[in-house]
Design a protein around this motif. Structure first.
Motif, PDB file in Angstrom:
ATOM      1  N   MET A  54       0.740  -1.233   0.071  1.00  0.00           N
ATOM      2  CA  MET A  54       0.139   0.070  -0.151  1.00  0.00           C
ATOM      3  C   MET A  54       0.771   1.195   0.018  1.00  0.00           C
ATOM      4  SD  MET A  54      -2.991   1.408  -0.079  1.00  0.00           S
ATOM      5  CE  MET A  54      -4.216   0.369   0.620  1.00  0.00           C
ATOM      6  N   LEU A  55       2.013   1.300   0.742  1.00  0.00           N
ATOM      7  CA  LEU A  55       2.892   2.370   0.718  1.00  0.00           C
ATOM      8  C   LEU A  55       3.534   2.798  -0.556  1.00  0.00           C
ATOM      9  CD1 LEU A  55       4.356   4.566   2.328  1.00  0.00           C
ATOM     10  CD2 LEU A  55       5.981   2.876   3.381  1.00  0.00           C
ATOM     11  N   ARG A  56       4.004   1.677  -1.435  1.00  0.00           N
ATOM     12  CA  ARG A  56       4.481   1.641  -2.508  1.00  0.00           C
ATOM     13  C   ARG A  56       3.425   2.270  -3.614  1.00  0.00           C
ATOM     14  NH1 ARG A  56       5.033  -1.979  -7.291  1.00  0.00           N
ATOM     15  NH2 ARG A  56       3.169  -3.311  -6.492  1.00  0.00           N
ATOM     16  N   ILE A  57       2.091   1.777  -3.563  1.00  0.00           N
ATOM     17  CA  ILE A  57       1.203   2.380  -4.537  1.00  0.00           C
ATOM     18  C   ILE A  57       0.813   3.628  -4.345  1.00  0.00           C
ATOM     19  CG2 ILE A  57      -1.376   2.055  -5.030  1.00  0.00           C
ATOM     20  CD1 ILE A  57      -0.964  -0.725  -4.521  1.00  0.00           C
ATOM     21  N   THR A  58       0.674   4.199  -3.028  1.00  0.00           N
ATOM     22  CA  THR A  58       0.275   5.628  -2.593  1.00  0.00           C
ATOM     23  C   THR A  58       1.594   6.484  -2.774  1.00  0.00           C
ATOM     24  OG1 THR A  58       0.950   5.203  -0.109  1.00  0.00           O
ATOM     25  CG2 THR A  58      -1.630   4.824  -0.950  1.00  0.00           C
ATOM     26  N   ASP A  59       2.702   5.850  -2.746  1.00  0.00           N
ATOM     27  CA  ASP A  59       3.931   6.871  -3.327  1.00  0.00           C
ATOM     28  C   ASP A  59       4.091   7.219  -4.436  1.00  0.00           C
ATOM     29  OD1 ASP A  59       4.727   7.554  -0.678  1.00  0.00           O
ATOM     30  OD2 ASP A  59       6.380   5.809  -0.546  1.00  0.00           O
ATOM     31  N   THR A  60       3.118   6.971  -5.644  1.00  0.00           N
ATOM     32  CA  THR A  60       3.105   7.316  -6.763  1.00  0.00           C
ATOM     33  C   THR A  60       2.835   8.431  -7.118  1.00  0.00           C
ATOM     34  OG1 THR A  60       1.199   6.176  -7.500  1.00  0.00           O
ATOM     35  CG2 THR A  60       2.898   4.782  -7.619  1.00  0.00           C
ATOM     36  N   GLY A  61       2.618   9.315  -6.100  1.00  0.00           N
ATOM     37  CA  GLY A  61       2.210  10.772  -6.442  1.00  0.00           C
ATOM     38  C   GLY A  61       0.973  10.979  -5.427  1.00  0.00           C
ATOM     39  N   ARG A  62       0.439  10.123  -4.349  1.00  0.00           N
ATOM     40  CA  ARG A  62      -0.622  10.373  -3.670  1.00  0.00           C
ATOM     41  C   ARG A  62      -1.651  11.066  -4.744  1.00  0.00           C
ATOM     42  NH1 ARG A  62       3.836  11.526  -0.094  1.00  0.00           N
ATOM     43  NH2 ARG A  62       4.072  10.029   1.145  1.00  0.00           N
ATOM     44  N   PRO A  63      -2.282  10.756  -5.687  1.00  0.00           N
ATOM     45  CA  PRO A  63      -3.008  11.033  -6.569  1.00  0.00           C
ATOM     46  C   PRO A  63      -4.357  11.726  -6.138  1.00  0.00           C
ATOM     47  CG  PRO A  63      -3.101   8.800  -6.796  1.00  0.00           C
ATOM     48  CD  PRO A  63      -2.253   9.030  -5.937  1.00  0.00           C
ATOM     49  N   ASP A  64      -4.628  13.018  -6.617  1.00  0.00           N
ATOM     50  CA  ASP A  64      -5.898  14.060  -6.131  1.00  0.00           C
ATOM     51  C   ASP A  64      -6.884  13.522  -6.995  1.00  0.00           C
ATOM     52  OD1 ASP A  64      -4.480  17.150  -7.410  1.00  0.00           O
ATOM     53  OD2 ASP A  64      -5.361  15.339  -8.604  1.00  0.00           O
ATOM     54  N   LYS A  65      -8.159  14.125  -6.660  1.00  0.00           N
ATOM     55  CA  LYS A  65      -9.383  13.960  -7.287  1.00  0.00           C
ATOM     56  C   LYS A  65      -9.257  14.187  -8.536  1.00  0.00           C
ATOM     57  CE  LYS A  65     -14.220  14.491  -6.863  1.00  0.00           C
ATOM     58  NZ  LYS A  65     -15.278  15.275  -6.000  1.00  0.00           N
ATOM     59  N   GLU A  66      -8.610  15.025  -9.166  1.00  0.00           N
ATOM     60  CA  GLU A  66      -8.658  15.568 -10.395  1.00  0.00           C
ATOM     61  C   GLU A  66      -7.836  14.838 -11.321  1.00  0.00           C
ATOM     62  OE1 GLU A  66      -7.366  19.611 -10.933  1.00  0.00           O
ATOM     63  OE2 GLU A  66      -9.489  20.107 -10.629  1.00  0.00           O
ATOM     64  N   LEU A  67      -6.740  14.231 -10.692  1.00  0.00           N
ATOM     65  CA  LEU A  67      -5.943  13.574 -11.600  1.00  0.00           C
ATOM     66  C   LEU A  67      -6.478  12.059 -11.898  1.00  0.00           C
ATOM     67  CD1 LEU A  67      -2.316  13.893 -10.588  1.00  0.00           C
ATOM     68  CD2 LEU A  67      -2.991  14.222 -12.531  1.00  0.00           C
ATOM     69  N   CYS A  68      -7.105  11.515 -10.765  1.00  0.00           N
ATOM     70  CA  CYS A  68      -7.861  10.213 -10.897  1.00  0.00           C
ATOM     71  C   CYS A  68      -8.770  10.277 -11.770  1.00  0.00           C
ATOM     72  CB  CYS A  68      -8.433  10.014  -9.226  1.00  0.00           C
ATOM     73  SG  CYS A  68      -6.879   9.394  -8.301  1.00  0.00           S
ATOM     74  N   ALA A  69      -9.628  11.287 -11.848  1.00  0.00           N
ATOM     75  CA  ALA A  69     -10.930  11.352 -13.001  1.00  0.00           C
ATOM     76  C   ALA A  69     -10.192  11.352 -14.199  1.00  0.00           C
ATOM     77  CB  ALA A  69     -11.461  12.808 -12.571  1.00  0.00           C
ATOM     78  N   ALA A  70      -9.026  12.210 -14.367  1.00  0.00           N
ATOM     79  CA  ALA A  70      -8.505  12.357 -15.804  1.00  0.00           C
ATOM     80  C   ALA A  70      -7.863  10.925 -16.231  1.00  0.00           C
ATOM     81  CB  ALA A  70      -7.433  13.209 -15.536  1.00  0.00           C
ATOM     82  N   GLU A  71      -7.227  10.202 -15.290  1.00  0.00           N
ATOM     83  CA  GLU A  71      -6.730   9.017 -15.567  1.00  0.00           C
ATOM     84  C   GLU A  71      -7.867   7.898 -16.017  1.00  0.00           C
ATOM     85  OE1 GLU A  71      -4.544   5.599 -16.172  1.00  0.00           O
ATOM     86  OE2 GLU A  71      -4.031   7.675 -16.103  1.00  0.00           O
ATOM     87  N   GLU A  72      -9.033   8.105 -15.281  1.00  0.00           N
ATOM     88  CA  GLU A  72     -10.306   7.366 -15.658  1.00  0.00           C
ATOM     89  C   GLU A  72     -10.649   7.497 -16.956  1.00  0.00           C
ATOM     90  OE1 GLU A  72     -14.311   5.525 -13.971  1.00  0.00           O
ATOM     91  OE2 GLU A  72     -13.221   6.965 -12.719  1.00  0.00           O
ATOM     92  N   LEU A  73     -10.703   8.839 -17.408  1.00  0.00           N
ATOM     93  CA  LEU A  73     -11.203   9.452 -18.715  1.00  0.00           C
ATOM     94  C   LEU A  73      -9.918   8.880 -19.920  1.00  0.00           C
ATOM     95  CD1 LEU A  73     -13.090  10.955 -20.531  1.00  0.00           C
ATOM     96  CD2 LEU A  73     -11.682  12.927 -20.356  1.00  0.00           C
ATOM     97  N   ARG A  74      -8.845   9.042 -19.500  1.00  0.00           N
ATOM     98  CA  ARG A  74      -7.524   8.669 -20.283  1.00  0.00           C
ATOM     99  C   ARG A  74      -7.898   7.182 -20.820  1.00  0.00           C
ATOM    100  NH1 ARG A  74      -3.718   5.586 -21.156  1.00  0.00           N
ATOM    101  NH2 ARG A  74      -4.032   4.754 -18.915  1.00  0.00           N
ATOM    102  N   SER A  75      -8.049   6.289 -19.628  1.00  0.00           N
ATOM    103  CA  SER A  75      -8.256   4.946 -19.775  1.00  0.00           C
ATOM    104  C   SER A  75      -9.250   4.538 -20.758  1.00  0.00           C
ATOM    105  CB  SER A  75      -8.391   4.273 -18.442  1.00  0.00           C
ATOM    106  OG  SER A  75      -8.509   2.697 -18.615  1.00  0.00           O
ATOM    107  N   TRP A  76     -10.532   5.146 -20.544  1.00  0.00           N
ATOM    108  CA  TRP A  76     -11.578   5.010 -21.490  1.00  0.00           C
ATOM    109  C   TRP A  76     -11.248   5.287 -22.800  1.00  0.00           C
ATOM    110  CZ3 TRP A  76     -14.696   8.110 -24.441  1.00  0.00           C
ATOM    111  CH2 TRP A  76     -15.825   7.316 -25.104  1.00  0.00           C
ATOM    112  N   VAL A  77     -10.913   6.561 -23.054  1.00  0.00           N
ATOM    113  CA  VAL A  77     -10.665   6.856 -24.213  1.00  0.00           C
ATOM    114  C   VAL A  77      -9.459   6.149 -25.173  1.00  0.00           C
ATOM    115  CG1 VAL A  77      -9.533   8.796 -25.538  1.00  0.00           C
ATOM    116  CG2 VAL A  77     -11.194   9.320 -24.006  1.00  0.00           C
ATOM    117  N   CYS A  78      -8.500   5.729 -24.433  1.00  0.00           N
ATOM    118  CA  CYS A  78      -7.268   5.021 -25.137  1.00  0.00           C
ATOM    119  C   CYS A  78      -7.648   3.580 -25.373  1.00  0.00           C
ATOM    120  CB  CYS A  78      -6.208   5.131 -24.515  1.00  0.00           C
ATOM    121  SG  CYS A  78      -5.395   6.810 -24.397  1.00  0.00           S
TER     122      CYS A  78
END
Length: 506
Positions: free
Chosen positions: A415-439
């Motif tokens: 869990m520490l390894r995963i959260t250390d990838t930048g501790r993503p905020d809400k906007e980045l998470c939403a953008a990543e979900e859209l990116r995944s869907w589009v691509c």
């Protein structure tokens, strides 16, 4: 410069772009699976990994949840205060092709076979019930006609026999992860179940986790993890009260969805994420060659023998009599496994270490919810290993507690390894979900906002949210604004973007 002609539109190509940049930092290498802490489960994990050539952590997740399902009905475990169920929730992150389904299938062979056998018996019992119900209704009608004038002082009919009860739906594995479907199955079915699916992305991107449903879903699963009573009121039916139920959970998702899940504020604030054991192993794709040799054949033969013994043990646990509360048909009343004196001391020491590491500026500062639950999860894992070894065991030994703590130290590291990838905020998470869907889901080269609003992830179909997501994807090079016009979805668009998929830029 003009592109090649389009039958219904034209476009101006933007300047060639560099490879798009990820929205999140790269994960560092994971720790090796905690073989010593797996106890008797280690050989099963190795066997599945040998036969599938999948990452060991995926096999470990599948085995842990299968054993959790097989043991959770038989006992709870003593904790520092009170007792806790043996149920576990797990989330496995791996891309398509990592053989997640193969690991799950090998681990759950006994479950699938028993569910199939019980399902056949249930269908026969259901037909017998329907016949008995029809006979009861006919008998009541005749009795009502015969005794038409025989009423008591309150003008009610005289006592009638109770109607026959329907058989209990016997499935212990559920593939539909919606909270509504789960509650319905617990209402009419087996009291100890596991939600297991390799389509976890449908859960996080589907109806259950839409903005208006997410809090209810997260709260419902959290209560079931706690072993708490779950109530549900309906306008058209009697209220439902579920107690004495045990639920384990294993969702498998792809990396594109995982960052959104880890950064989801509802998952964090409500507490569901703090109850989930996450594994995100490195990919083995490209290294899984077929080797024909006597040594390899011997490995496979040994692995199959180990799995046969594992299936036998899981079958024994699933077929054992359940501790049902008197006066009910399907409410569990598990006994409590006591902690040995040494096991309690080990648990207290682990609790103190985790608590100290959760302070400001310490290792677990940004994952305090998960850290706070880790001593309880260590007890659950220790109890699971105890009952797997002996369903009549009276206590959690020091050895089992050491194993539970060892596994939780690995999950804390993960869990520490995963959260250390930048501790993503809400906007980045939403953008990543859209990116995944589009691509991955949109297979055309161009896309516009209208299309994303109509077909994209449901909870992102808000104008301001979608605009901000598009802006972030532009900044990282995943969407490139084009000039001119283009036909998209059967309509001409003048404001649209070229989709850039990693590895396709020129």
């Amino acid at each position: 410069m003009l592109t090649s002609e389009f039958s219904k539109g034209e476009s101006y190509v933007s300047t060639p772009q560099a490879e798009p940049t990820p929205l999140f930092g790269e994960l560092r290498a994971s720790e090796p699976v905690p073989w010593d802490a797996l106890g008797r489960l280690a050989e099963v994990v190795r066997a599945i990994s040998t036969l599938t050539q999948a990452p060991e952590a995926i096999a470990m997740q599948s085995v842990l949840i299968v054993v959790s399902l097989a043991t959770q009905a038989h006992a709870d475990a003593e904790f520092l205060v009170g007792s806790v169920p043996l149920s576990c929730f797990a989330l496995t992150v791996a891309q398509s092709g990592e053989r997640k389904s193969a690991c799950d299938h090998l681990a759950s062979t006994a479950i699938e076979r028993i569910d199939l056998e019980r399902g056949r018996k249930y269908r026969l019992e259901k037909r017998e019930f329907e016949a008995a119900k029809l006979a009861f209704q006919k008998g009541n009608r005749r009795k009502s006609n015969d005794d038409f004038d025989v009423v008591d002082d309150d003008h009610t009919e005289l006592d009638a026999d109770l109607p026959p009860e329907p058989p209990i739906y016997p499935a212990s594995r559920i593939s539909d992860p919606t909270i509504e479907g789960l509650i319905r199955q617990l209402e009419i079915g087996w009291p100890s179940v596991a939600v297991m699916t390799d389509e976890g992305g449908q859960f996080f991107g589907g109806h259950s986790m839409k903005k208006e449903n997410a809090l209810k879903t997260a709260a419902g699963f959290s209560k079931l993890w706690d072993g708490a009573t779950l109530t549900k009121s309906r306008a058209s039916a009697e209220p439902i009260q579920l107690s004495g139920k045990r639920v384990s959970l294993h969702l498998m998702i792809q990396p594109g969805v995982a960052q959104s899940v880890v950064g989801d504020p509802i998952m964090k604030d409500q507490g569901l994420l703090s109850r989930v054991l996450i594994a995100w192993p490195e990919s083995k794709i490209g290294s899984r060659v077929i080797r024909k040799s006597e040594a390899r054949s011997a490995e496979e033969t040994e692995a199959k023998s180990v799995l046969a013994a594992f299936d036998k043990r899981i079958t024994e646990l699933l077929n054992a009599d359940l501790p049902i509360h008197p006066g009910t048909r399907a409410d569990l009343q598990p006994r409590v496994l006591a902690l040995s004196e040494m096991a309690r001391k080990q648990l207290e020491d682990f609790y103190n270490r985790v608590e100290e590491a959760s302070g400001k500026g310490r290792a677990f500062e940004y994952m305090t919810g998960f850290a706070a639950k880790s001593p309880e999860m260590a007890v659950r894992i220790a109890g699971i290993q105890t009952i797997f070894a002996d369903e009549n065991a009276a206590e959690v030994t020091a050895e089992a507690m050491e194993n539970g703590i060892g596994m939780m130290e690995w999950y804390l590291s993960e869990m520490l390894r995963i959260t250390d990838t930048g501790r993503p905020d809400k906007e980045l998470c939403a953008a990543e979900e859209l990116r995944s869907w589009v691509c991955e889901k949109w297979h055309e080269d161009f896309i516009d906002k209208r299309t994303m609003m109509k077909y994209g992830p449901g909870h992102l179909r808000d104008g301001n949210t979608l605009t901000r997501c598009i802006q972030i994807l532009e900044e990282h090079g995943w969407l490139v604004r084009e000039a001119g016009k283009q036909v998209i979805g059967g309509a001409i668009s003048r404001t649209y973007w070229r989709v850039v998929r990693s590895g396709t830029t020129k």
